[in-house]
Design a protein around this motif. Structure first.
Motif, PDB file in Angstrom:
ATOM      1  N   CYS A  25    -112.161  -3.000  75.549  1.00 30.77           N
ATOM      2  CA  CYS A  25    -111.821  -4.315  74.708  1.00 30.77           C
ATOM      3  C   CYS A  25    -112.891  -5.194  74.665  1.00 30.77           C
ATOM      4  O   CYS A  25    -113.577  -5.494  75.580  1.00 30.77           O
ATOM      5  CB  CYS A  25    -110.617  -4.898  75.422  1.00 30.77           C
ATOM      6  N   CYS A  53    -108.307  -6.580  72.382  1.00 28.09           N
ATOM      7  CA  CYS A  53    -107.197  -6.071  72.766  1.00 28.09           C
ATOM      8  C   CYS A  53    -106.081  -6.642  72.333  1.00 28.09           C
ATOM      9  O   CYS A  53    -105.745  -7.822  72.542  1.00 28.09           O
ATOM     10  CB  CYS A  53    -107.237  -6.154  74.126  1.00 28.09           C
ATOM     11  N   THR A  57    -101.797  -3.885  75.452  1.00 27.02           N
ATOM     12  CA  THR A  57    -102.979  -2.959  75.560  1.00 27.02           C
ATOM     13  C   THR A  57    -102.961  -2.672  77.082  1.00 27.02           C
ATOM     14  O   THR A  57    -103.120  -3.635  77.936  1.00 27.02           O
ATOM     15  CB  THR A  57    -104.375  -3.077  74.914  1.00 27.02           C
ATOM     16  N   LEU A  59    -104.967  -1.981  80.480  1.00 25.42           N
ATOM     17  CA  LEU A  59    -106.289  -2.191  80.820  1.00 25.42           C
ATOM     18  C   LEU A  59    -106.468  -1.431  82.120  1.00 25.42           C
ATOM     19  O   LEU A  59    -105.969  -1.660  83.226  1.00 25.42           O
ATOM     20  CB  LEU A  59    -106.467  -3.576  81.237  1.00 25.42           C
TER      21      LEU A  59
END
Length: 123
Positions: A25, A53, A57, A59
């Motif tokens: 991202c 992002c 999303t 991570l």
């Protein structure tokens, strides 16, 4: 390792596992017209950084505890405003002799001299 560099790259275990590799991202700087009551100032623009992002999303590599739920990205509005200013260059005022600007410049020069001396000792 700083906190930001830990966020930028995944841990070594994730880097080795190519099948888990996710797209990184990044933040994107866009130009948004500044809110103004006067039409003459409509040409002025303010820079607003947004994340690439999307909300939700996953991570990878940011969990602190085993078995913790995956960390997901939030909407840009949910992050504090200071977060988007972390990567801006630091502005140091040049306020003449004895000021903060001179102190910062001297400290940088001194650190460079120390590094050079230490490097020459290893040769």
């Amino acid at each position: 390792m700083s906190f930001l560099s830990a966020l930028r790259r995944p841990p070594a275990a994730v880097r080795l596992n190519a099948s888990y590799r996710a797209t990184p991202c990044r933040s994107v700087s866009t130009s948004i017209p500044a809110a103004s009551d006067k039409p003459a100032k409509a040409s002025a623009t303010a820079t607003h950084t947004i994340s690439s992002c999307t909300e939700g999303t996953v991570l990878g590599g940011l969990n602190w505890l085993k078995g913790q739920a995956p960390v997901t990205a939030l909407a840009d509005e949910e992050y504090p405003p200071w977060l988007w200013k972390l990567l801006d260059p630091k502005v140091i005022p040049d306020d003449g002799p004895g000021g903060q600007g001179e102190k910062v410049r001297l400290r940088k020069e001194n650190r460079k001299k120390i590094r050079d001396v230490q490097f020459m000792k290893t040769q």
